[in-house]
Design an enzyme around this catalytic site. Structure first.
Site, mmCIF file in Angstrom:
data_model
loop_
_atom_site.group_PDB
_atom_site.id
_atom_site.type_symbol
_atom_site.label_atom_id
_atom_site.label_comp_id
_atom_site.label_asym_id
_atom_site.label_seq_id
_atom_site.Cartn_x
_atom_site.Cartn_y
_atom_site.Cartn_z
ATOM 1 C CB CYS A 162 1.415 0.950 4.350
ATOM 2 S SG CYS A 162 -0.300 0.506 4.710
ATOM 3 C CB CYS A 193 -0.909 -0.014 1.222
ATOM 4 S SG CYS A 193 -1.741 1.547 1.526
#
Length: 229
Positions: free
Chosen positions: A88, A85
């Site tokens: 992230c 992600c």
């Protein structure tokens, strides 16, 4: 019943239905952008975190209790929602910007992931300047796991986070489970306890770096005398 034959009656009815539908959609959109429908996180107890089983990511993995991470010097730990992600990866890079200051304090930086898929962790590592471990049972994402499903994509805060990370040059992929929300912990040494617990409330909800640093400064490293107590 002559009004039933009046075209304006049906037109007005359709307008009423349309206005009602638009009003309902607007209300749903408004509520989706508040915290009304967000699941409330359950705070983790130190004893809960201590007993979590983690694995190293070597060819011959070693299983150990999570308390090893912070027992002597405390630790900053990121529970990664999904290594691929880009949000992230952005937060991992932000936390890594504190690495030199954490090193001066003697506080290590770690991350845990909930799955190890192909090269996902390896591809995540350039963004994160600390060791990464596997939490197969997803305990760091509990005690009560929280998920954000497709509602996340109609939250304005999430879209703001998307554009922020994208403008920052971060990219990613869609590999792996990404609905269970992550977080960041600052845990003191020994039995000092959890000094900071940030639970992601929506995709891209980052921890405050100043709060992380302030919590890390509160850590009291274990001495031989304190270990014997």
């Amino acid at each position: 019943m002559s009004f039933l034959q009046d075209p304006s009656f049906f037109t007005m009815g359709m307008w009423s239905i349309g206005a009602g539908a638009l009003g309902a959609a607007a209300l749903a959109l408004l509520l989706a952008n508040t915290d009304v429908f967000l699941s409330k996180p359950q705070k983790a107890a130190l004893e809960y975190l201590e007993d979590i089983d983690l694995k190293t990511l070597e060819k011959e993995p070693r299983t150990f209790k999570a308390k090893e991470l912070w027992e002597k010097n405390g630790a900053v730990i990121m529970a990664v929602r999904r290594p691929g992600c880009f949000l992230c990866r952005e937060e991992a890079a932000d936390l890594s910007s504190l690495k030199s200051m954490l090193d001066q304090l003697g506080v290590p930086l770690y991350a845990v992931v909930k799955e190890h898929i192909r090269t996902e962790v390896k591809d995540f590592q350039p963004y994160f300047k600390g060791e990464i471990f596997l939490d197969e049972k997803k305990k760091f994402y509990g005690p009560q796991r929280r998920k954000m499903m497709f509602m996340g994509f109609i939250r304005l805060g999430v879209w703001y986070n998307f554009f922020r990370a994208w403008n920052g040059g971060f990219s990613g992929n869609l590999e792996g489970e990404g609905f269970i929300l992550g977080g960041v912990f600052v845990v003191g040494s020994g039995k000092q306890g959890i000094l900071l617990e940030h639970r992601e409330k929506e995709f891209g909800d980052k921890v405050n770096l100043l709060s992380v640093l302030e919590a890390a400064k509160m850590i009291k490293p274990q001495t031989l005398a304190s270990e014997k107590k």
